[in-house]
Enzyme design. Structure first.
Site, mmCIF file in Angstrom:
data_model
loop_
_atom_site.group_PDB
_atom_site.id
_atom_site.type_symbol
_atom_site.label_atom_id
_atom_site.label_comp_id
_atom_site.label_asym_id
_atom_site.label_seq_id
_atom_site.Cartn_x
_atom_site.Cartn_y
_atom_site.Cartn_z
ATOM 1 N N LYS A 37 0.865 -1.256 0.020
ATOM 2 C CA LYS A 37 0.166 0.041 -0.012
ATOM 3 C C LYS A 37 0.870 1.348 -0.196
ATOM 4 O O LYS A 37 1.870 1.129 0.350
ATOM 5 C CB LYS A 37 -1.001 -0.063 1.195
ATOM 6 C CG LYS A 37 0.004 0.027 2.537
ATOM 7 C CD LYS A 37 -1.263 0.018 3.793
ATOM 8 C CE LYS A 37 -0.478 -0.007 5.169
ATOM 9 N NZ LYS A 37 -1.455 -0.018 6.175
ATOM 10 N N ARG A 132 -9.841 0.338 15.486
ATOM 11 C CA ARG A 132 -9.810 0.952 14.414
ATOM 12 C C ARG A 132 -10.861 0.576 13.348
ATOM 13 O O ARG A 132 -12.243 1.287 13.231
ATOM 14 C CB ARG A 132 -8.635 0.981 13.539
ATOM 15 C CG ARG A 132 -8.449 1.846 12.389
ATOM 16 C CD ARG A 132 -6.924 1.989 11.970
ATOM 17 N NE ARG A 132 -6.502 0.408 11.554
ATOM 18 C CZ ARG A 132 -5.270 0.224 11.101
ATOM 19 N NH1 ARG A 132 -4.283 1.198 11.156
ATOM 20 N NH2 ARG A 132 -4.752 -1.000 10.768
ATOM 21 N N TYR A 263 14.769 31.146 5.961
ATOM 22 C CA TYR A 263 13.759 32.027 6.302
ATOM 23 C C TYR A 263 13.869 32.022 8.001
ATOM 24 O O TYR A 263 14.401 31.161 8.541
ATOM 25 C CB TYR A 263 12.431 31.273 6.012
ATOM 26 C CG TYR A 263 12.027 31.210 4.514
ATOM 27 C CD1 TYR A 263 11.666 32.221 3.951
ATOM 28 C CD2 TYR A 263 12.213 30.175 3.916
ATOM 29 C CE1 TYR A 263 11.347 32.231 2.563
ATOM 30 C CE2 TYR A 263 11.646 29.912 2.429
ATOM 31 C CZ TYR A 263 11.310 31.172 1.864
ATOM 32 O OH TYR A 263 10.944 31.170 0.864
ATOM 33 N N MET A 312 10.888 24.760 0.854
ATOM 34 C CA MET A 312 10.042 23.876 0.113
ATOM 35 C C MET A 312 10.865 23.306 -0.982
ATOM 36 O O MET A 312 10.556 22.012 -1.243
ATOM 37 C CB MET A 312 8.936 24.669 -0.764
ATOM 38 C CG MET A 312 7.932 23.792 -1.478
ATOM 39 S SD MET A 312 6.950 24.718 -2.268
ATOM 40 C CE MET A 312 5.896 25.375 -0.939
#
Length: 379
Positions: A37, A132, A263, A312
């Site tokens: 998966k 779950r 940043y 990013m």
């Protein structure tokens, strides 16, 4: 290497085959089904599935119908188990493409039957404490009876549950889950007879809990060579990491003492230093927090600290007084030879710095980072 950008992932399919073979030896005589998966935990589902089947896996497991369809469209004909119930409107695709659904409610069971299958194998999931999804242990036998009553459209091919704390062998809850499962399974068999496939073990269960290795095990993270958790690290020595995250230096500059970078200008250089820019960032799966938790990369076989905030598309590393050039090889996850021998950064190392798990690291590598499968010499 990618011809469109200087950042890429290499997948060692020989390592996948080795890990599946190793897990088969541990689980024997139980069959191994490979969990592919989430695009094979970020490794490429189709390539991983083929490698796993080549190594003797007898089936595959996915989370979504779309993941099963991708495998079928690639020509993979192995059994594919959907690990939870799917939207009822996907029932037609499940039947058409011979996916094996998991069921635990009559509503979804009836949606499957309404499509008009014949002999569709289904697996009944029992919730033994994960809380779950799954049928309550007290309701499992009645659900199994509902499946039997809908023959020949469907047939009960498997019964399973999922372990919550198998990666911590000291936790007694796994034994309680096994006890609940066996009690429910006994009532299922009393009601409908024997069931071909019984499964409890995930990767950690396969490695650490022999009592959970029934007729099959569902091996996920371990087939990728990543430990399921520190509690079973000692049982993972034979596993080989299959993924390397690599890049090339895109820019080199000298940063002066007292200057700041990236940043927020949170990092201040205490001395003149060489800074290399790497063209990969948080949009590619390098967590922004890695820069504030001591994250490193390998360049020239030496560990280089990430400085300033990961952006990013780029990050910067401190290379001290060493000579570094544009185009130099960078390893973010994986191995690199150096003057002091081979150096390694593992997905688990990132996970430890970020207080998470190796699963999240490898699954988090963005699809915009190209994957390149390769075959190791001994794979």
């Amino acid at each position: 290497m990618s011809d469109t950008r200087w950042a890429w992932v290499e997948i060692d399919l020989g390592a996948i085959r080795h890990n599946v073979a190793s897990l088969r030896a541990v689980a024997d005589p139980a069959a191994v089904w490979a969990v592919v998966k989430a695009d094979g935990y970020g490794h490429g589902a189709v390539d991983v599935a083929r490698a796993a089947m080549d190594a003797g896996a007898e089936g595959l497991c996915v989370a979504l119908v779309a993941e099963g369809l991708e495998l079928r469209r690639a020509g993979i004909d192995a059994p594919i188990l959907l690990l939870s119930e799917q939207p009822p409107e996907t029932a037609g695709h499940i039947v058409e493409h011979r996916l094996t659904p998991t069921v635990y409610t009559r509503q979804f069971l009836d949606a499957l039957v309404a499509v008009g299958p014949t002999g569709l194998p289904v697996h009944l999931k029992i919730d033994t404490g994960m809380q779950r999804v799954g049928a309550h242990p007290h309701a499992a036998a009645a659900m199994a009876q509902s499946i039997a009553e809908r023959a020949p459209a469907v047939r009960l091919a498997g019964v399973f549950s999922h372990l919550a704390v198998a990666d911590d062998p000291s936790d007694a809850f796994t034994a309680r889950q096994v006890e609940r499962f066996d009690g429910a399974l006994e009532h299922v068999i009393e009601r409908v007879g024997s069931v071909p496939l019984i499964h409890l073990a995930n990767s950690a269960g396969t490695l650490a809990h022999p009592e959970t290795r029934r007729s099959m095990v569902r091996a996920g993270i371990a087939i990728y060579g990543v430990s399921p958790g520190h509690g079973v690290d000692d049982l993972c020595a034979d596993l080989r990491p299959a993924l390397q995250l690599r890049a090339r230096v895109s820019y080199v500059k000298m940063a002066r003492a007292g200057s700041r970078i990236s940043y927020g200008r949170v990092h201040k250089f205490e001395r003149d230093t060489t800074v290399a820019t790497i063209p990969i960032g948080y949009a590619d799966g390098v967590p922004r927090r890695l820069s504030s938790t001591g994250g490193e990369v390998l360049i020239g076989g030496r560990r280089r600290q990430i400085v300033g905030r990961v952006t990013m598309d780029q990050l910067m590393v401190d290379c001290g007084d060493d000579e570094v050039n544009v185009g130099d090889d960078v390893v973010l996850i994986g191995n690199q030879d150096g003057p002091d021998g081979e150096q390694t950064i593992r997905a688990e190392d990132w996970a430890d710095r970020l207080d998470t798990i190796g699963y999240e690291i490898v699954c988090g590598i963005s699809s915009r980072v190209p994957r390149f499968p390769r075959r190791s010499i001994d794979g």
